[in-house]
Write an enzyme that holds these catalytic residues in place. Structure first.
Site, PDB file in Angstrom:
ATOM      1  N   SER A 165      -1.973  -0.455   6.101  1.00  0.00           N
ATOM      2  CA  SER A 165      -2.414  -1.478   5.156  1.00  0.00           C
ATOM      3  C   SER A 165      -1.314  -2.509   5.000  1.00  0.00           C
ATOM      4  O   SER A 165      -0.121  -2.207   5.194  1.00  0.00           O
ATOM      5  CB  SER A 165      -2.728  -0.848   3.800  1.00  0.00           C
ATOM      6  OG  SER A 165      -2.898  -1.842   2.798  1.00  0.00           O
ATOM      7  N   TYR A 193      -0.143   4.204  -3.394  1.00  0.00           N
ATOM      8  CA  TYR A 193      -0.776   3.704  -2.174  1.00  0.00           C
ATOM      9  C   TYR A 193       0.242   2.955  -1.321  1.00  0.00           C
ATOM     10  O   TYR A 193       0.357   3.190  -0.109  1.00  0.00           O
ATOM     11  CB  TYR A 193      -1.946   2.790  -2.537  1.00  0.00           C
ATOM     12  CG  TYR A 193      -2.755   2.335  -1.343  1.00  0.00           C
ATOM     13  CD1 TYR A 193      -3.553   3.242  -0.640  1.00  0.00           C
ATOM     14  CD2 TYR A 193      -2.726   1.017  -0.920  1.00  0.00           C
ATOM     15  CE1 TYR A 193      -4.308   2.836   0.460  1.00  0.00           C
ATOM     16  CE2 TYR A 193      -3.469   0.599   0.177  1.00  0.00           C
ATOM     17  CZ  TYR A 193      -4.256   1.513   0.865  1.00  0.00           C
ATOM     18  OH  TYR A 193      -4.986   1.102   1.959  1.00  0.00           O
TER      19      TYR A 193
END
Length: 232
Positions: free
Chosen positions: A138, A151
């Protein structure tokens, strides 16, 4: 040349798009995910390309599941040529209010499951001096924001793992790549108050996987950052 591929998180979104693209290229597939019905539907769609498409539903964080999955994949397909580590999860919130158990689950899936699956397929790839390992990370692995701690931490760690993995296995002819998307229109972003029509499509990430696999033996696209052209 097509061969065999194992794709995690293949029941929906990015994983489904990757699986279908690989099937269209002639790869025989072993699909992993939590939802057996969703995996069955993806496998059926993939099989329309006259390839084998097997699946196993379960939780990659459960003890023994990864070993079971790797054994089943080898039984059905033999050695794995391409591993796409796509399964992932997110938990959002400030560090001071963290649910540590939930955060540990994110870390286990986003990092430790990747490491375990990778470790499982590497011996055969090294022995054959060929293969590809593609990790779906990501943009959060490069940039951090408030409320995004676990995250971002898991994706920073995944990026570091991928970079070191490339150095470990590059002399065996194994391609290793980390794909870092910005906002992708999937279930993971469904609750965000943004313009979803401007987000990257799952098929765009599948195209990045295709690009890595199509690269000549002389080179390896070790990192791909892909962001929406228009701000969502």
């Amino acid at each position: 040349m097509a061969g065999t591929a194992l794709v995690s998180g293949a029941g929906k979104g990015i994983g489904r798009a990757i699986a279908q693209s690989l099937a269209a290229q002639g790869y025989n597939l072993f699909l992993l995910g939590r939802d057996g019905e969703a995996l069955a539907a993806v496998a059926t769609a993939c099989a329309e390309h006259s390839v084998q498409a097997h699946f196993l539903a379960g939780d990659l964080c459960e003890a023994g599941h990864i070993a079971t999955a790797l054994a089943a994949a080898e039984e059905k397909l033999g050695a794995i040529d391409v591993l796409v580590n796509n399964a992932g999860a997110a938990a959002r919130g400030a560090v001071q209010g963290a649910d540590l158990a939930a955060w540990r689950q994110v870390l286990d899936l986003n990092l430790w499951a990747v490491i375990a699956l990778t470790r499982g397929v590497l011996p055969a790839m090294i022995a054959r001096r060929q293969g590809a390992i593609i990790n779906i990370s990501s943009i959060s692995g490069r940039h951090s924001a408030g409320g995004d701690a676990i995250y971002a931490a898991s994706k920073h760690a995944l990026n570091g793992f991928t970079a070191s993995l490339f150095e470990d296995v590059r002399e065996f002819g194994i391609k290793v790549s980390c794909i870092m998307p910005g906002f992708v229109d999937t279930a993971l972003t469904a609750g965000m108050q943004r313009r979803h029509e401007r987000m990257i499509g799952a098929e765009d990430i599948a195209a990045c996987v295709d690009f890595v696999l199509a690269a000549s033996a002389r080179c390896c696209p070790t990192e791909i950052v892909i962001r929406p052209q228009l701000a969502p």
